[in-house]
Motif scaffolding. Sequence first.
Motif, short mmCIF file in Angstrom:
data_model
loop_
_atom_site.label_atom_id
_atom_site.label_comp_id
_atom_site.label_asym_id
_atom_site.label_seq_id
_atom_site.Cartn_x
_atom_site.Cartn_y
_atom_site.Cartn_z
N VAL A 1 -51.73 14.54 34.19
CA VAL A 1 -50.28 14.35 34.26
C VAL A 1 -49.89 14.20 35.73
N ILE A 2 -49.21 13.12 36.05
CA ILE A 2 -48.79 12.85 37.42
C ILE A 2 -47.38 12.28 37.41
N ASP A 3 -46.41 12.98 37.97
CA ASP A 3 -46.43 14.08 38.91
C ASP A 3 -45.90 15.33 38.21
N ILE A 4 -46.30 16.53 38.65
CA ILE A 4 -45.82 17.75 37.99
C ILE A 4 -44.97 18.61 38.92
N GLY A 5 -44.41 18.02 39.97
CA GLY A 5 -43.47 18.79 40.77
C GLY A 5 -43.38 18.48 42.24
N ALA A 6 -44.21 17.59 42.74
CA ALA A 6 -44.15 17.27 44.17
C ALA A 6 -42.99 16.36 44.51
N ASN A 7 -42.56 15.52 43.55
CA ASN A 7 -41.51 14.53 43.80
C ASN A 7 -40.46 14.62 42.69
N MET A 8 -39.40 15.35 42.96
CA MET A 8 -38.38 15.57 41.93
C MET A 8 -37.52 14.32 41.66
N ASP A 9 -37.30 13.52 42.67
CA ASP A 9 -36.50 12.30 42.52
C ASP A 9 -37.37 11.11 42.89
N CYS A 10 -37.53 10.20 41.96
CA CYS A 10 -38.45 9.08 42.16
C CYS A 10 -37.79 7.74 41.90
N ARG A 11 -38.37 6.71 42.49
CA ARG A 11 -38.01 5.34 42.20
C ARG A 11 -39.11 4.71 41.36
N PRO A 12 -38.84 3.56 40.74
CA PRO A 12 -39.85 2.92 39.88
C PRO A 12 -41.17 2.67 40.57
N GLU A 13 -41.15 2.26 41.86
CA GLU A 13 -42.41 1.98 42.54
C GLU A 13 -43.24 3.24 42.76
N HIS A 14 -42.55 4.40 42.84
CA HIS A 14 -43.31 5.65 42.96
C HIS A 14 -44.10 5.90 41.69
N LEU A 15 -43.47 5.71 40.54
CA LEU A 15 -44.16 5.92 39.27
C LEU A 15 -45.28 4.90 39.07
N LEU A 16 -45.06 3.68 39.56
CA LEU A 16 -46.13 2.68 39.51
C LEU A 16 -47.33 3.16 40.30
N HIS A 17 -47.10 3.68 41.47
CA HIS A 17 -48.20 4.18 42.30
C HIS A 17 -48.87 5.40 41.66
N PHE A 18 -48.07 6.25 41.01
CA PHE A 18 -48.66 7.38 40.29
C PHE A 18 -49.64 6.86 39.23
N ALA A 19 -49.22 5.84 38.51
CA ALA A 19 -50.05 5.28 37.44
C ALA A 19 -51.35 4.72 38.00
N ILE A 20 -51.26 4.00 39.10
CA ILE A 20 -52.44 3.40 39.72
C ILE A 20 -53.39 4.49 40.22
N MET A 21 -52.83 5.50 40.89
CA MET A 21 -53.68 6.57 41.41
C MET A 21 -54.32 7.37 40.30
N GLY A 22 -53.55 7.68 39.26
CA GLY A 22 -54.10 8.40 38.13
C GLY A 22 -55.19 7.62 37.43
N ASN A 23 -54.99 6.33 37.33
CA ASN A 23 -55.99 5.46 36.71
C ASN A 23 -57.30 5.48 37.49
N GLU A 24 -57.21 5.37 38.81
CA GLU A 24 -58.42 5.36 39.64
C GLU A 24 -59.10 6.73 39.63
N TYR A 25 -58.29 7.79 39.61
CA TYR A 25 -58.88 9.13 39.59
C TYR A 25 -59.67 9.36 38.30
N MET A 26 -59.09 9.00 37.17
CA MET A 26 -59.78 9.21 35.90
C MET A 26 -61.05 8.35 35.82
N LYS A 27 -61.01 7.15 36.37
CA LYS A 27 -62.23 6.33 36.41
C LYS A 27 -63.29 7.00 37.27
N SER A 28 -62.86 7.67 38.34
CA SER A 28 -63.82 8.31 39.25
C SER A 28 -64.53 9.49 38.61
N ILE A 29 -63.94 10.07 37.54
CA ILE A 29 -64.60 11.19 36.86
C ILE A 29 -65.20 10.76 35.53
#
Length: 344
Positions: free
Chosen positions: A147-175
């Motif tokens: 789950v990304i994000d769980i509290g570091a960024n309370m107010d976000c813009r759409p591009e922030h969530l896009l980057h969360f998705a990309i980072m989460g995707n790469e992290y899960m592939k790495s494991i």
Amino acid sequence: MVYNYIMKKVIVDILGGDNAPHAMLDGVVLAARKDPDMHFVLIGDEVIIRPKIDEAGIALRCEIIHTMESISNNEPPTNVKSKPNSSIALGMMALRKRDDVSAFVSAGSTGAVLAGAVLMVGRIPGVSRPGLCPLFPTLDPNKKVLVIDIGANMDCRPEHLLHFAIMGNEYMKSIGVENPRVALVNVGTEDKKGNELTSATFPLLKDADINFVGNMEAKDAFSGKYDVLVCDGFVGNVLLKTAEGAMKLVSQRIKAEIKSGFISSLGGLLIKSKMKKMKAELGEDSVGGSVFIGAKKPVVKAHGSSNAVAFSNAIALAHNAGKGDLSEKIEQAIARCTPPANEE
């Protein structure tokens, strides 16, 4: 550059956390026993650390950076800059400057850890906002969900969530998760559901080079149908705390029912071992902590109340997050999906 992760050291804050320093040191010993390839940079009081690692027989795998200064939860997070000799600040500077370390883990002040990661370690080029992302168990015992994000960024813009998705995707592939299923946390599964943020984010995720499977309702968060759940920090934190509360409710009700009569107590004895196993798999100790992904090197925030078992799992999480070339893959993936965002 792809690192030889076996030779990399995990930096461990021994002074952070409600049960520091002893639970943290015990956690290091447990982690060292579980993985003989793991090496450490321990930051804290050498007078306390040295006898412990000598007794445990792991002194050759440990480097000590001596300090007795820490940052409490009551202090401003920016004290990570004004207290350069604090354990968090020393750890962050070592993570930034040294090539022989892979990740940092602390159970100390969440604000100071996140501030240090951004201000001292720095963001991966192109990342608009790093995100705090724990792994949770699911109904499928062989799968976890991030789950990304769980509290570091309370107010976000759409591009922030896009980057969360990309980072989460790469992290899960790495494991080891092939083609992770990425979902947007929403109030319904229909494409047009949601508020302004999710409505604007949906097409960005749909066009991104990820396996975006659409919107997801919170009731399916731990179903095992998804690998990455994307949301702003406010929604993610509410989701996390609600799940924790629900787990406590179920646990307490089961205990109450077992104690309600002789037959129930007998049944409780019969399933006692199964309940212990389930608690070990689903309890917060098994998760250990959350990766603050998007910093140039991984930073893991362990639970402030971590005991030795929980902290050893947080150390293992940091060690695994620091393997390979995850940061480079995130940078490349974000460059493919979107131009670098201009962040205030």
